[in-house]
Design an enzyme around this catalytic site. Structure first.
Site, PDB file in Angstrom:
ATOM      1  N   ASP A  79     -38.976  13.023  -0.997  1.00  0.00           N
ATOM      2  CA  ASP A  79     -40.093  12.188  -0.616  1.00  0.00           C
ATOM      3  C   ASP A  79     -41.304  12.534  -0.550  1.00  0.00           C
ATOM      4  O   ASP A  79     -42.625  11.579  -0.845  1.00  0.00           O
ATOM      5  CB  ASP A  79     -39.472  11.385   0.825  1.00  0.00           C
ATOM      6  CG  ASP A  79     -38.366  10.589   0.442  1.00  0.00           C
ATOM      7  OD1 ASP A  79     -37.785  10.463  -0.471  1.00  0.00           O
ATOM      8  OD2 ASP A  79     -37.942  10.166   1.583  1.00  0.00           O
TER       9      ASP A  79
ATOM     10  N   SER B  31     -25.992  16.572   6.358  1.00  0.00           N
ATOM     11  CA  SER B  31     -26.707  16.633   7.676  1.00  0.00           C
ATOM     12  C   SER B  31     -27.951  17.335   7.520  1.00  0.00           C
ATOM     13  O   SER B  31     -29.093  16.942   6.712  1.00  0.00           O
ATOM     14  CB  SER B  31     -25.881  17.472   8.463  1.00  0.00           C
ATOM     15  OG  SER B  31     -26.120  17.158  10.025  1.00  0.00           O
TER      16      SER B  31
ATOM     17  N   LYS C 159     -24.352  12.112   5.656  1.00  0.00           N
ATOM     18  CA  LYS C 159     -24.295  12.290   7.064  1.00  0.00           C
ATOM     19  C   LYS C 159     -25.753  12.070   7.576  1.00  0.00           C
ATOM     20  O   LYS C 159     -26.375  12.889   7.943  1.00  0.00           O
ATOM     21  CB  LYS C 159     -23.375  13.406   7.701  1.00  0.00           C
ATOM     22  CG  LYS C 159     -23.238  13.329   8.984  1.00  0.00           C
ATOM     23  CD  LYS C 159     -22.602  14.907   9.646  1.00  0.00           C
ATOM     24  CE  LYS C 159     -22.377  14.554  11.031  1.00  0.00           C
ATOM     25  NZ  LYS C 159     -23.664  14.815  11.830  1.00  0.00           N
TER      26      LYS C 159
END
Length: 420
Positions: free
Chosen positions: A330, A319, A344
């Site tokens: 990224d 999460s 999740k």
């Protein structure tokens, strides 16, 4: 109200449904119990991520339940639970007042019980361990991410909602609860190991949710490693991480290891603010609503350090932890080390109801800055490193192979930076 903007409901349909009935049904007025059910229906109608409502006519669902006699609040809660169950989403659920207050308390940084973060498997409905809370009875007993809880005090968990299961694991301090757990076999697809059923007798305790543990290490080459373990994104997390960075920098840290292993998530806002402590610029996360509309959160140019960073992740990283890990990966701010994360990628919002209860609704999904949808698939680390079970006192030591791999990567990165 919830934290997300919700769209308006057709006033024409609302008036027709409330006072004129539907089709050949007689006119009727709503009782207090029917009004509460209708309140829940409206919130879901406005905010729920799936505009098809699990391929059903959500208006007909409401009409069907409003025609049922509801005499008590318990009957109404049961009807709401059944109505929400038709969505097929274990995360969209009603929290009666006591459970709602308990949830608010846990996210504020306090908790009592056995210290397990749990989830319902979206495919088969089984109860799954996301991660044990560090320092909790569950962690001390050896509960692990991906363990499946079959029963709680001999009550089958397939008959329980998430909150009912959590409620059964709570209780007076010092009392015990018995969990029957199915532990997966070998991690490799070709493994011949079979799942193992075990029983755990846990003594309930007061659990400290100070979310941050800090350690400083000076290597033989002079590199100062600041280690920050973040166990949960609660209301204390943002301030605690900022203070940890400040304290470690004062001790001479010039590289960092951020440990998100077995961190089951928590407050989305905390995950975003902690990402901003490490990022000068760039997107942190995209959120996507049911109409495919993208929103995003970005760095604000207020990073607390530019020092090299490695992030430890595993199957219990979930999460908000995955939002943070994905943002740092990224944006090439950090290298990720460990195992594939939990996966999740759904966002829930909390709504206050008029009787003091609460409604949790899945309102959006999130994508990493590179538009990876990680729900059910997780985030893949840059360097996968296996890890044998560790005792609590072995974390971030020579026995911790994932930590040692992160330190080695940081050493190489700093050496390259010094040469260039």
């Amino acid at each position: 109200m919830g934290k997300y903007v919700v769209r308006g409901l057709s006033i024409l349909m609302l008036v027709a449904g409330l006072w004129l009935g539907w089709g050949s049904q007689p006119a009727y007025a709503l009782t207090d119990e029917h009004q509460l059910l209708s309140e829940v229906w409206r919130i879901v109608n406005r905010a729920y991520i799936d505009e098809s409502f699990n391929h059903q006519n959500w208006w007909f669902v409401r009409q069907r339940w409003l025609q049922q006699p509801l005499e008590t609040r318990e009957e109404t809660y049961g009807a709401i639970d059944e109505m929400l169950a038709t969505l097929g989403d274990p995360y969209t659920r009603l929290l009666p007042p006591e459970q709602y207050r308990s949830l608010q308390t846990s996210t504020s940084g306090e908790l009592t019980g056995v210290g397990l973060q749990i989830a319902k498997d979206e495919q088969d409905g089984t109860l799954q361990v996301v991660a044990p809370v560090e320092g909790s009875p569950a962690a001390a007993a050896g509960l692990q991410p991906r363990d499946r809880i079959l029963s709680i005090d001999n009550v089958a968990t397939t008959t329980l909602t998430l909150d009912e299961a959590a409620q059964r694991m709570r209780g007076p301090l010092g009392s015990t609860v018995v969990l029957t757990v199915l532990r997966p076999g070998g991690a490799a697809p070709s493994s011949l190991e079979q799942p193992v059923e075990q029983r755990f007798e846990l003594k309930r305790d007061r659990i400290s949710l100070n979310p941050v543990t800090v350690q400083f290490q000076t290597l033989d080459n002079g590199l100062g490693i600041g280690y920050i373990r973040l166990s949960q994104f609660n209301a204390n997390a943002v301030t605690a991480v900022a203070q940890a960075i400040k304290d470690l920098e004062a001790q001479g840290a010039n590289a960092y290891v951020l440990d998100l292993r077995n961190n089951p998530g928590g407050l989305l806002t905390a995950g975003i603010e902690i990402a901003r402590q490490w990022l000068e610029e760039g997107t942190i996360v995209y959120t996507v609503d049911r109409q495919g509309v993208l929103d995003s959160y970005t760095a604000t140019g207020a990073a607390l350090t530019q020092a090299p960073l490695a992030v430890l992740v595993n199957e219990g990283t979930a999460s908000a932890s995955e939002i943070l890990a994905g943002a740092l990966q990224d944006n090439q701010r950090a290298v990720l080390v460990g195992g594939i994360t939990f996966g999740k990628g759904l966002i829930q919002s909390l709504f206050d109801l008029s009787d003091g209860s609460g409604l949790v609704v899945t309102v959006a999904k999130y994508e990493t800055p590179a538009h990876h949808d990680i729900n059910r698939s997780g985030i893949r680390p840059d360097q996968r490193v296996s890890l044998a079970p560790l005792g609590r006192d072995q974390v971030a030591t020579a026995a911790d192979t994932q930590y040692q791999a992160a330190v080695e990567l940081l050493t190489q990165r700093v050496a390259i930076a010094r040469v260039s």
